[in-house]
Design a protein around this motif. Sequence first.
Motif, PDB file in Angstrom:
ATOM      1  N   ASP A   5       0.839  -1.192   0.037  1.00 40.78           N
ATOM      2  CA  ASP A   5      -0.157   0.091   0.147  1.00 40.78           C
ATOM      3  C   ASP A   5       0.801   1.195   0.139  1.00 40.78           C
ATOM      4  OD1 ASP A   5      -2.257  -1.504  -0.129  1.00 40.78           O
ATOM      5  OD2 ASP A   5      -2.643  -1.155   1.951  1.00 40.78           O
ATOM      6  N   VAL A   6       1.947   1.349   0.904  1.00 36.29           N
ATOM      7  CA  VAL A   6       2.859   2.298   1.002  1.00 36.29           C
ATOM      8  C   VAL A   6       3.791   2.691  -0.382  1.00 36.29           C
ATOM      9  CG1 VAL A   6       4.908   3.176   1.719  1.00 36.29           C
ATOM     10  CG2 VAL A   6       3.178   2.324   3.435  1.00 36.29           C
TER      11      VAL A   6
ATOM     12  N   ARG B 179       2.487   1.556  -3.392  1.00 35.42           N
ATOM     13  CA  ARG B 179       1.538   2.092  -4.401  1.00 35.42           C
ATOM     14  C   ARG B 179       1.253   3.418  -4.278  1.00 35.42           C
ATOM     15  NH1 ARG B 179      -0.427  -2.991  -4.237  1.00 35.42           N
ATOM     16  NH2 ARG B 179      -1.842  -2.690  -2.614  1.00 35.42           N
ATOM     17  N   SER B 180       0.938   4.059  -2.947  1.00 38.14           N
ATOM     18  CA  SER B 180       0.749   5.503  -2.910  1.00 38.14           C
ATOM     19  C   SER B 180       2.031   6.336  -3.030  1.00 38.14           C
ATOM     20  CB  SER B 180       0.124   5.746  -1.280  1.00 38.14           C
ATOM     21  OG  SER B 180       1.318   5.444  -0.541  1.00 38.14           O
ATOM     22  N   GLY B 181       3.113   5.788  -2.923  1.00 42.43           N
ATOM     23  CA  GLY B 181       4.482   6.581  -3.375  1.00 42.43           C
ATOM     24  C   GLY B 181       4.486   6.769  -4.782  1.00 42.43           C
TER      25      GLY B 181
ATOM     26  N   SER C 127       1.950   6.269  -7.181  1.00 35.15           N
ATOM     27  CA  SER C 127       0.900   6.956  -7.842  1.00 35.15           C
ATOM     28  C   SER C 127       1.208   8.407  -7.389  1.00 35.15           C
ATOM     29  CB  SER C 127      -0.248   6.775  -7.262  1.00 35.15           C
ATOM     30  OG  SER C 127      -0.447   6.937  -5.798  1.00 35.15           O
ATOM     31  N   ALA C 128       2.114   8.983  -6.580  1.00 33.59           N
ATOM     32  CA  ALA C 128       2.100  10.438  -6.013  1.00 33.59           C
ATOM     33  C   ALA C 128       3.091  11.085  -6.897  1.00 33.59           C
ATOM     34  CB  ALA C 128       2.724  10.594  -4.540  1.00 33.59           C
TER      35      ALA C 128
END
Length: 140
Positions: A131-132, A134-136, A138-139
Amino acid sequence: MQREINGRPVIETARGPVLTPCAPGSVLGRLGDKWTILVVSMLALSPDTPMRFGAIRRGIPDISQRMLTLTLRSLERDGLVARHYYPEVPPRVEYELTSRGRSMLDPLAAFTGWIRDTWQDIEASRKEFDDVERSGTSAN
């Protein structure tokens, strides 16, 4: 005094500690393989009675006939499993753990017990990590 970790000697070098092999990689790879663990566990269910190929296969639903054949041959080659061939019609083949194979059961029980007790935590850690990531990603 030489250091060890998990039975593996550690050599101290100027660049830091270096693990030395306690066994050839092929042995470690074989004994840590998921099919090996499942086949040995299946054979351990009837330690005094050899098992036929079909019974082993039925007890391990996801294993293919080819993978079971390869695993049993490797275990026989390593001296962990004995193969008994009976020239009947149709031929009968049975497998059982050798004394070396049985000596693997206590360490295997400790290892699989640890897995049983921690797999959910490991899965949660993987999800959190992913999750981390993916969020990193996509940012950007």
